[in-house]
Scaffold this motif. Structure first.
Motif: not given
Length: 223
Positions: A87, A63-64
Motif C-alpha cells: 500500500e 493496493g491493499c
C-alpha cells in the motif's frame, strides 16, 4: 519524457490523496475511495468470480488499503494461510497492521518501482482498484504492475474502469486530472506486449456495472 520521474510524482500524489481520505473517513470503504462496503464487496466478487478459493491460499494484495480483502475472504470461510499487502498510504497501512493477525504482513511503498521487490510464491495476486489511476499515456505503468504481479503469482486478478463510461466524466482531479478509464483494445495491447515475456499467458475478461455510474472490466490472468 521522463516516464520514471512522472510515475514517481504520480505515485506520491496518489499516496497523499489516500492519506487525506483516510484521515477523514478512517477504516471504512469511503476511507479507501469506495462508495460503500456493498460496492467494495461487489468488486471483490467480480475479481474472484472464477478463482477457486480455499483455506490454504497465499495472497498478494496490491493496493491493499486497510486489508479489506482479508475480511472478505474470512467471510467466505477462506481466511488466507499467508497474506502480503502492499500500500502507498501510510495511514491505511498502519490501520491494517493493527487490525489483522500476525500471518498477515504489510509493506509500505510503490509496487511499480523497479527496486520494490516481494517474494514470488503466492497462489494469487489481487489488485482491486489500484490500476484505475492515470500515470502515463502509453500504459507502461500498468504493464509494469501486471508483469510484477505475474512474477509473484501464476494467477493475477485486477479491475479497470471501462471506456464504456468515458462520457460519464470519470477523472481523478485530486491526483492527475486525467481520465482513468481504459479501453479494452488498449488493455489488450498491454497484455499482448506482456505475452512476449510470458508466452503461455492467458486472459479472461468480464464486465459488470459495480458503481452506479461506471462499468468495471475484471481481468483474470494465468501463466
Amino acid at each position: 519524457m521522463d516516464t520514471a520521474g512522472s510515475s514517481t510524482t504520480a505515485s506520491m500524489a496518489i499516496a497523499a490523496h489516500y492519506d487525506r481520505l483516510f484521515e477523514t473517513h478512517h477504516m471504512s470503504a469511503t476511507g479507501v475511495e469506495w462508495p460503500s462496503d456493498a460496492i467494495h464487496h461487489a468488486v471483490f466478487d467480480g475479481l474472484l468470480r472464477d478463482v477457486r478459493l480455499h483455506r490454504a491460499l497465499s495472497v498478494l494484495d496490491v493496493g491493499c488499503g486497510y486489508g479489506a480483502l482479508i475480511g472478505y475472504l474470512e467471510s467466505r470461510g477462506c481466511a488466507p494461510r499467508r497474506y502480503l499487502g502492499v500500500e502507498v498510504s501510510r495511514l491505511a497501512l498502519a490501520a491494517a497492521q493493527d487490525r489483522w493477525p500476525a500471518n498477515c504482513r504489510f509493506l509500505l511503498g510503490d509496487f511499480s518501482r523497479e527496486d520494490f521487490e516481494v517474494e514470488a510464491d503466492f497462489d494469487l495476486a489481487v489488485c482491486a482498484g489500484a490500476l484505475v489511476h492515470f500515470v502515463d499515456p502509453d500504459g507502461l505503468h500498468i504493464a509494469t504492475m501486471i508483469d510484477k504481479m505475474l512474477q509473484a503469482s501464476p494467477c493475477v486478478v485486477f479491475n479497470v474502469i471501462s471506456d464504456a463510461d468515458a462520457d460519464a466524466g470519470y477523472a481523478d482531479p485530486p491526483v492527475s486530472g486525467e481520465p482513468y478509464v481504459l479501453g479494452i483494445p488498449q488493455l489488450e495491447r498491454v497484455l499482448d506486449r506482456l505475452s512476449g515475456k510470458w508466452p503461455t499467458l492467458q486472459w479472461h475478461t468480464h464486465c459488470a456495472q459495480t458503481w452506479p455510474r461506471s462499468t468495471d472490466v475484471f481481468v483474470r490472468l494465468t501463466r
